[in-house]
Write a protein that holds these residues in place. Structure first.
Motif, PDB file in Angstrom:
ATOM      1  N   GLU A 296      44.713  15.553   4.233  1.00 13.51           N
ATOM      2  CA  GLU A 296      44.116  15.964   2.972  1.00 13.51           C
ATOM      3  C   GLU A 296      43.833  17.457   3.034  1.00 13.51           C
ATOM      4  OE1 GLU A 296      40.470  14.036   1.647  1.00 13.51           O
ATOM      5  OE2 GLU A 296      40.891  14.637  -0.413  1.00 13.51           O
ATOM      6  N   LEU A 297      44.386  18.208   2.102  1.00 10.31           N
ATOM      7  CA  LEU A 297      44.145  19.641   1.991  1.00 10.31           C
ATOM      8  C   LEU A 297      43.289  19.873   0.749  1.00 10.31           C
ATOM      9  CD1 LEU A 297      47.690  21.115   2.768  1.00 10.31           C
ATOM     10  CD2 LEU A 297      45.831  20.554   4.350  1.00 10.31           C
ATOM     11  N   ARG A 298      42.231  20.655   0.930  1.00  8.57           N
ATOM     12  CA  ARG A 298      41.261  20.836  -0.136  1.00  8.57           C
ATOM     13  C   ARG A 298      41.578  22.035  -1.018  1.00  8.57           C
ATOM     14  NH1 ARG A 298      35.621  21.139   2.628  1.00  8.57           N
ATOM     15  NH2 ARG A 298      36.781  22.257   4.247  1.00  8.57           N
ATOM     16  N   CYS A 299      41.268  21.882  -2.287  1.00 10.56           N
ATOM     17  CA  CYS A 299      41.440  22.961  -3.256  1.00 10.56           C
ATOM     18  C   CYS A 299      40.341  22.830  -4.301  1.00 10.56           C
ATOM     19  CB  CYS A 299      42.809  22.886  -3.921  1.00 10.56           C
ATOM     20  SG  CYS A 299      43.027  24.052  -5.291  1.00 10.56           S
ATOM     21  N   ASN A 300      39.601  23.907  -4.500  1.00  8.48           N
ATOM     22  CA  ASN A 300      38.607  23.963  -5.575  1.00  8.48           C
ATOM     23  C   ASN A 300      38.931  25.141  -6.485  1.00  8.48           C
ATOM     24  OD1 ASN A 300      36.906  22.779  -3.044  1.00  8.48           O
ATOM     25  ND2 ASN A 300      36.244  21.927  -4.997  1.00  8.48           N
ATOM     26  N   TYR A 301      38.752  24.960  -7.767  1.00 12.35           N
ATOM     27  CA  TYR A 301      39.074  26.015  -8.712  1.00 12.35           C
ATOM     28  C   TYR A 301      37.847  26.336  -9.550  1.00 12.35           C
ATOM     29  CZ  TYR A 301      39.193  22.310 -12.146  1.00 12.35           C
ATOM     30  OH  TYR A 301      38.844  21.266 -12.951  1.00 12.35           O
ATOM     31  N   SER A 302      37.866  27.529 -10.074  1.00 11.88           N
ATOM     32  CA  SER A 302      36.828  27.964 -11.000  1.00 11.88           C
ATOM     33  C   SER A 302      37.537  28.433 -12.257  1.00 11.88           C
ATOM     34  CB  SER A 302      36.009  29.112 -10.411  1.00 11.88           C
ATOM     35  OG  SER A 302      35.131  29.654 -11.377  1.00 11.88           O
ATOM     36  N   TYR A 303      37.303  27.684 -13.349  1.00 11.33           N
ATOM     37  CA  TYR A 303      38.023  28.012 -14.570  1.00 11.33           C
ATOM     38  C   TYR A 303      37.288  27.454 -15.763  1.00 11.33           C
ATOM     39  CZ  TYR A 303      42.065  29.506 -17.139  1.00 11.33           C
ATOM     40  OH  TYR A 303      42.895  30.159 -17.997  1.00 11.33           O
TER      41      TYR A 303
END
Lengths: 112, 113
Positions: B20-27
């Protein structure tokens, strides 16, 4: 062609020289993008074309950088008076409007 | 301004193990989300994309990702990795009408036998 192609694959130049990098997008793709990938800065957007127009040039780092697109197809990124900090991999991508981008293999630019 | 965070710079996984590779975004708006993979000396290959609809999306090479709006996340998963999955993985975000992609800093995946 089947995918996005870029030429040359590698370019070594001397500081102060001008260079031209070429991108051939996927046939029929109306949008074309240039990005730069470097160790210190990661992947950075440079410029976006829709047809032959460039509605977003916000990522061009200086006025030494310019790009054009002709015939709604091939694009050329020109860097004038190259500096060592211009050394990077320059990636081109194309897409249909509003759809996912497909990337070329990149041009590795080394400025000595 | 939009941004993407990939908190793991480097991950090592045994062959056959899950990933599992994590990704968080701000949009602020509804994002379009992507995962790309880059092998050494190569360009970026699209693994999968999320535009709308089903929040669990399937991609190539057995990868999947789940969009969780409440957590602003778009994590990439694979049930069983293969040695050929060793590469760098980039999460990216854009939105309709914006066009340019904003990338995370990437996660380098190493596979051990």
């Amino acid at each position: 062609g089947a995918g996005v192609s870029q030429s040359p694959s590698n370019k070594v130049t001397e500081k102060g020289k001008d260079v031209e990098l070429r991108c051939d997008p996927i046939s029929g793709h109306t949008a074309l993008y240039w990005y730069r990938q470097s160790l210190g800065q990661g992947l950075e957007f440079l410029i976006y074309f829709q047809g032959n127009s460039a509605p977003d040039k916000s990522g061009l780092p200086s006025d030494r950088f310019s790009a054009e697109r002709t015939g709604g197809s091939v694009s050329t990124l020109t860097i004038q008076r190259t500096q060592q900090e211009d050394s990077a991999v320059y990636l081109c991508a194309s897409s249909l409007a509003g759809r996912e981008q497909f990337f070329g293999p990149g041009t590795r630019l080394t400025v000595l | 301004a939009q941004s993407v965070t990939q908190p793991d710079i480097h991950i090592t996984v045994s062959e056959g193990a899950s990933l599992e590779l994590r990704c968080n975004y701000s949009y602020g708006a509804t994002p379009y989300l992507f995962w790309y993979v880059q092998s050494p000396g190569q360009g970026l290959q699209l693994l999968l994309k999320y535009f709308s609809g089903d929040t669990l999306v399937q991609g190539i090479k057995g990868f999947e990702a789940e969009f969780k709006r409440s957590q602003s996340s778009f994590n990439l998963r694979k049930p069983s990795v293969h040695w050929s999955d060793a590469a760098e993985y980039f999460c990216a975000v854009t939105n309709f009408g914006n066009e340019k992609l904003t990338f995370g800093t990437g996660t380098r995946l190493t596979i051990i036998p």
